[in-house]
Design a protein around this motif. Structure first.
Motif, PDB file in Angstrom:
ATOM      1  N   LEU A  83       0.842  -1.157  -0.045  1.00 22.51           N
ATOM      2  CA  LEU A  83       0.204   0.020   0.009  1.00 22.51           C
ATOM      3  C   LEU A  83       0.768   1.172   0.048  1.00 22.51           C
ATOM      4  O   LEU A  83       1.991   1.330   0.442  1.00 22.51           O
ATOM      5  N   PRO A  84       0.345   2.248  -0.660  1.00 21.77           N
ATOM      6  CA  PRO A  84       1.321   3.411  -0.761  1.00 21.77           C
ATOM      7  C   PRO A  84       1.305   4.253   0.700  1.00 21.77           C
ATOM      8  O   PRO A  84       0.094   4.458   1.076  1.00 21.77           O
ATOM      9  N   GLY A  85       2.442   4.376   1.099  1.00 23.61           N
ATOM     10  CA  GLY A  85       2.625   5.247   2.211  1.00 23.61           C
ATOM     11  C   GLY A  85       3.140   6.579   2.369  1.00 23.61           C
ATOM     12  O   GLY A  85       2.665   7.268   1.271  1.00 23.61           O
ATOM     13  N   LEU A  86       4.053   6.860   3.132  1.00 23.50           N
ATOM     14  CA  LEU A  86       4.357   8.542   3.017  1.00 23.50           C
ATOM     15  C   LEU A  86       5.084   8.862   1.697  1.00 23.50           C
ATOM     16  O   LEU A  86       6.051   8.077   1.434  1.00 23.50           O
ATOM     17  N   ARG A  87       4.894   9.833   1.384  1.00 22.10           N
ATOM     18  CA  ARG A  87       5.666  10.478   0.312  1.00 22.10           C
ATOM     19  C   ARG A  87       6.773  11.339   0.789  1.00 22.10           C
ATOM     20  O   ARG A  87       6.573  12.024   1.783  1.00 22.10           O
ATOM     21  N   SER A  88       7.750  11.256  -0.002  1.00 22.70           N
ATOM     22  CA  SER A  88       8.962  12.031   0.320  1.00 22.70           C
ATOM     23  C   SER A  88       9.810  12.441  -0.905  1.00 22.70           C
ATOM     24  O   SER A  88       9.570  12.031  -2.050  1.00 22.70           O
ATOM     25  N   GLY A  89      10.886  13.222  -0.628  1.00 19.25           N
ATOM     26  CA  GLY A  89      11.757  13.753  -1.886  1.00 19.25           C
ATOM     27  C   GLY A  89      12.592  14.438  -1.678  1.00 19.25           C
ATOM     28  O   GLY A  89      12.723  15.049  -0.079  1.00 19.25           O
ATOM     29  N   SER A  90      13.803  15.014  -2.394  1.00 15.74           N
ATOM     30  CA  SER A  90      14.700  15.702  -1.967  1.00 15.74           C
ATOM     31  C   SER A  90      15.292  16.471  -3.027  1.00 15.74           C
ATOM     32  O   SER A  90      15.353  16.052  -4.031  1.00 15.74           O
ATOM     33  N   PHE A  91      15.402  17.687  -2.872  1.00 13.77           N
ATOM     34  CA  PHE A  91      15.997  18.518  -3.960  1.00 13.77           C
ATOM     35  C   PHE A  91      17.423  18.841  -3.681  1.00 13.77           C
ATOM     36  O   PHE A  91      17.976  18.772  -2.862  1.00 13.77           O
ATOM     37  N   SER A  92      18.036  18.715  -4.957  1.00 20.30           N
ATOM     38  CA  SER A  92      19.600  18.932  -5.070  1.00 20.30           C
ATOM     39  C   SER A  92      20.240  19.619  -6.142  1.00 20.30           C
ATOM     40  O   SER A  92      19.508  19.772  -7.219  1.00 20.30           O
ATOM     41  N   VAL A  93      21.052  20.479  -5.896  1.00 21.44           N
ATOM     42  CA  VAL A  93      21.611  21.502  -6.963  1.00 21.44           C
ATOM     43  C   VAL A  93      23.267  21.269  -6.990  1.00 21.44           C
ATOM     44  O   VAL A  93      23.795  21.418  -5.703  1.00 21.44           O
ATOM     45  N   THR A  94      23.843  21.280  -7.934  1.00 17.88           N
ATOM     46  CA  THR A  94      25.230  21.436  -8.227  1.00 17.88           C
ATOM     47  C   THR A  94      25.552  22.545  -8.787  1.00 17.88           C
ATOM     48  O   THR A  94      25.200  22.792 -10.111  1.00 17.88           O
ATOM     49  N   ALA A  95      26.393  23.434  -8.369  1.00 22.59           N
ATOM     50  CA  ALA A  95      26.263  25.108  -9.015  1.00 22.59           C
ATOM     51  C   ALA A  95      27.860  25.054  -8.814  1.00 22.59           C
ATOM     52  O   ALA A  95      28.892  24.591  -8.148  1.00 22.59           O
ATOM     53  N   ASN A  96      28.301  26.244  -9.911  1.00 26.20           N
ATOM     54  CA  ASN A  96      29.706  26.807  -9.959  1.00 26.20           C
ATOM     55  C   ASN A  96      29.728  27.758  -8.660  1.00 26.20           C
ATOM     56  O   ASN A  96      28.919  28.706  -8.684  1.00 26.20           O
ATOM     57  N   GLN A  97      30.571  27.627  -7.757  1.00 29.01           N
ATOM     58  CA  GLN A  97      30.711  28.317  -6.431  1.00 29.01           C
ATOM     59  C   GLN A  97      30.767  29.964  -6.716  1.00 29.01           C
ATOM     60  O   GLN A  97      31.616  30.019  -7.625  1.00 29.01           O
ATOM     61  N   ASP A  98      30.346  30.437  -6.177  1.00 26.19           N
ATOM     62  CA  ASP A  98      30.555  31.997  -6.054  1.00 26.19           C
ATOM     63  C   ASP A  98      30.663  32.490  -4.569  1.00 26.19           C
ATOM     64  O   ASP A  98      29.313  32.431  -4.025  1.00 26.19           O
ATOM     65  N   PHE A  99      31.529  33.105  -4.202  1.00 25.66           N
ATOM     66  CA  PHE A  99      31.560  33.563  -2.646  1.00 25.66           C
ATOM     67  C   PHE A  99      31.126  35.159  -2.718  1.00 25.66           C
ATOM     68  O   PHE A  99      31.266  35.773  -1.701  1.00 25.66           O
ATOM     69  N   ALA A 100      31.034  35.968  -4.005  1.00 28.55           N
ATOM     70  CA  ALA A 100      30.152  37.168  -3.878  1.00 28.55           C
ATOM     71  C   ALA A 100      29.098  37.347  -3.113  1.00 28.55           C
ATOM     72  O   ALA A 100      28.242  36.420  -2.753  1.00 28.55           O
ATOM     73  N   ALA A 101      28.938  38.442  -2.495  1.00 30.63           N
ATOM     74  CA  ALA A 101      27.795  38.881  -1.653  1.00 30.63           C
ATOM     75  C   ALA A 101      26.485  38.653  -2.480  1.00 30.63           C
ATOM     76  O   ALA A 101      26.364  38.891  -3.374  1.00 30.63           O
ATOM     77  N   ASP A 102      25.697  37.910  -1.589  1.00 28.99           N
ATOM     78  CA  ASP A 102      24.149  37.523  -1.814  1.00 28.99           C
ATOM     79  C   ASP A 102      24.250  36.920  -3.166  1.00 28.99           C
ATOM     80  O   ASP A 102      23.209  36.998  -3.948  1.00 28.99           O
ATOM     81  N   VAL A 103      25.266  36.073  -3.561  1.00 27.58           N
ATOM     82  CA  VAL A 103      25.029  35.257  -4.855  1.00 27.58           C
ATOM     83  C   VAL A 103      24.648  33.581  -4.309  1.00 27.58           C
ATOM     84  O   VAL A 103      23.774  33.243  -4.821  1.00 27.58           O
ATOM     85  N   LEU A 104      25.649  33.038  -3.524  1.00 27.99           N
ATOM     86  CA  LEU A 104      25.557  31.644  -3.348  1.00 27.99           C
ATOM     87  C   LEU A 104      25.953  31.313  -1.871  1.00 27.99           C
ATOM     88  O   LEU A 104      25.042  31.208  -0.896  1.00 27.99           O
ATOM     89  N   ALA A 154      35.472  25.426  -9.519  1.00 27.37           N
ATOM     90  CA  ALA A 154      35.081  25.020  -8.171  1.00 27.37           C
ATOM     91  C   ALA A 154      33.528  24.729  -7.938  1.00 27.37           C
ATOM     92  O   ALA A 154      32.848  25.916  -8.389  1.00 27.37           O
ATOM     93  N   SER A 155      33.110  23.876  -7.284  1.00 24.38           N
ATOM     94  CA  SER A 155      31.824  23.713  -7.306  1.00 24.38           C
ATOM     95  C   SER A 155      31.152  23.735  -5.860  1.00 24.38           C
ATOM     96  O   SER A 155      32.010  23.701  -4.822  1.00 24.38           O
ATOM     97  N   ALA A 156      29.907  23.746  -5.845  1.00 26.72           N
ATOM     98  CA  ALA A 156      29.116  23.705  -4.484  1.00 26.72           C
ATOM     99  C   ALA A 156      28.037  22.707  -4.748  1.00 26.72           C
ATOM    100  O   ALA A 156      27.436  22.621  -5.895  1.00 26.72           O
ATOM    101  N   MET A 157      27.680  22.044  -3.757  1.00 30.72           N
ATOM    102  CA  MET A 157      26.375  20.926  -3.963  1.00 30.72           C
ATOM    103  C   MET A 157      25.832  21.083  -2.847  1.00 30.72           C
ATOM    104  O   MET A 157      26.114  21.310  -1.622  1.00 30.72           O
ATOM    105  N   LEU A 158      24.489  21.162  -2.867  1.00 33.01           N
ATOM    106  CA  LEU A 158      23.500  21.130  -1.695  1.00 33.01           C
ATOM    107  C   LEU A 158      22.352  20.383  -2.081  1.00 33.01           C
ATOM    108  O   LEU A 158      21.757  19.971  -3.217  1.00 33.01           O
ATOM    109  N   THR A 159      21.754  19.817  -0.762  1.00 39.36           N
ATOM    110  CA  THR A 159      20.713  18.965  -0.859  1.00 39.36           C
ATOM    111  C   THR A 159      19.463  19.508   0.033  1.00 39.36           C
ATOM    112  O   THR A 159      20.097  19.940   1.293  1.00 39.36           O
ATOM    113  N   MET A 160      18.236  19.260  -0.176  1.00 41.94           N
ATOM    114  CA  MET A 160      17.415  19.883   0.669  1.00 41.94           C
ATOM    115  C   MET A 160      16.033  18.876   0.552  1.00 41.94           C
ATOM    116  O   MET A 160      15.166  19.070  -0.243  1.00 41.94           O
TER     117      MET A 160
END
Lengths: 147, 246
Positions: B49-70, B122-128
């Motif tokens: 029987l179908p139970g709880l639904r779930s998932g996860s967002f992920s993104v791989t990006a070119n890292q940027d340390f500038a203000a308010d970018v990433l 240089a990369s950054a990776m994030l999962t949510m």
């Protein structure tokens, strides 16, 4: 910022002009006065136009070619190239150090960078006019947005 | 839309437009847990029987340390923080109201600020992982700067039944000068919005922000939805609104 090939080419040429005694052209010259360096587009020039979504980043590659004279013998031609492929303290003719000294190429790649990816061995450089010179090739990879 | 190559996908996370940094984005995998209910009478086959639904967002990006970018916004301090996320698949570079998108909200579970070999970008990776529903919605207001009050394009979208909800995400990516902005999602029983009803009113915007909101079903008699924005003061706001029914 846009991908401005002429500006990047000019920025690269300016870095090469920091090497005393090296003549520099932004394009392949009609007449070579050794030692002479010029900037060409690598083949392929843009191996990856889509490094990020929304035209966020492109990878492009230029090649710096340096020709020297072999009129005084091949041994002297080889010796004339040694300084250009050297690197580090005191190596004032180093192409690697000249390019890596300002990876934004004078602002042509603000916020982004370039790097030397290879230094070739000594080879014959064929020019468009059919003349050839002894020289080396140094491909330089740059990253730049396309927006 | 036919099959396409995602050259211009839009990735909005919190108040950031990561599209120019992101080089890979995953909105799933979305799963439903399968609860085993096999009995002796099931003929030797597993029954679930179908139970709880779930998932996860992920993104791989070119890292940027500038203000308010990433990294400046999504650094270690963002671990465990809750953000709205909207991903708009796009092949052409032009996003229009009504384009399909996926939206949800989650909590940042992992972040790798620096990744890459010598010579590589240089990369950054994030999962949510998501902490609420995952909705296949539509773009109500593509990212654009507004300086005056206005209404978005009427989008044909049937309202939620009593067993459904209206889900909406707001991403304010730039804001300057204005006193405040009120962004809403409205519905109507016609494309002309002659009798528009406010359905979701986001918190009054006074700066770069994001919000994810839901509303209990109000009936499928409503056939159209749109975004609206009421601007007070002089300045500019750039924002994205996405909504859907599930």
């Amino acid at each position: 910022m846009p991908l401005d090939v002429a500006a990047i080419r000019a920025g690269l040429a300016d870095r090469l002009r920091t090497i005393a005694g090296l003549r520099v052209s932004e394009y392949e010259p009609d007449t070579v006065n050794t030692p002479h360096a010029w900037v060409t587009l690598s083949d392929p020039f843009m191996p990856e136009p889509h490094e990020a979504f929304k035209d966020g980043l492109a990878q492009v590659e230029f090649t710096v070619r340096i020709a020297v004279s072999d009129g005084a013998g091949f041994a002297r031609a080889q010796a004339a190239l040694d300084g250009f492929v050297s690197s580090g303290t005191g190596m004032a003719s180093s192409v690697i150090d000249a390019v890596m000294g300002d990876q934004t190429l004078g602002g042509a790649l603000p916020g982004h960078s370039c790097r030397v990816v290879e230094v070739s061995g000594i080879r014959q450089l064929e020019l468009a006019g059919g003349v050839s010179y002894v020289g080396i090739e140094i491909p330089i990879r740059a990253y730049c947005p396309r927006t | 839309m036919a099959t396409f190559v995602g050259l211009h996908n839009r990735v909005y996370l919190g108040h950031l437009d990561l599209s120019g940094q992101a080089r890979q984005v995953d909105f799933g995998t979305l799963t439903a847990a399968m609860a085993d209910v096999t009995t002796f009478n099931d003929g030797g086959y597993t029954c679930v029987l179908p139970g709880l639904r779930s998932g996860s967002f992920s993104v791989t990006a070119n890292q940027d340390f500038a203000a308010d970018v990433l990294d400046d916004e999504l650094g270690v301090a963002a671990l465990g923080a809750q953000y709205a996320v909207t991903v708009v698949p796009n092949p052409s570079g032009t996003v229009a109201a009504g384009d399909a998108c996926w939206l949800s909200r989650g909590v940042i579970g992992s972040y790798n600020p620096v990744d890459g070999a010598v010579g590589a970008v240089a990369s950054a990776m994030l999962t949510m992982p998501y902490d609420t529903g995952t909705i296949r919605g539509v773009v109500g207001h593509p990212l654009a700067a507004r300086t005056t009050t206005g209404n978005g394009t009427a989008i044909a979208l049937t309202g939620p039944t009593t067993s459904q909800k209206l889900w909406a995400a707001l991403h304010v990516t730039a804001y300057s000068g204005l006193t405040n902005v009120v962004v809403k999602v409205q519905s109507d029983d016609g494309s002309g919005f002659a009798s528009a009803t406010d359905r979701i009113t986001f918190a009054t915007v006074t700066g770069k922000t994001s919000e994810f909101a839901t509303l209990a079903g109000y009936g499928a008699t409503e056939t159209h939805h749109r975004a609206t924005w009421t601007v007070s003061g002089t300045g500019s706001i750039s924002f994205v609104v996405a909504f859907g029914v599930l």
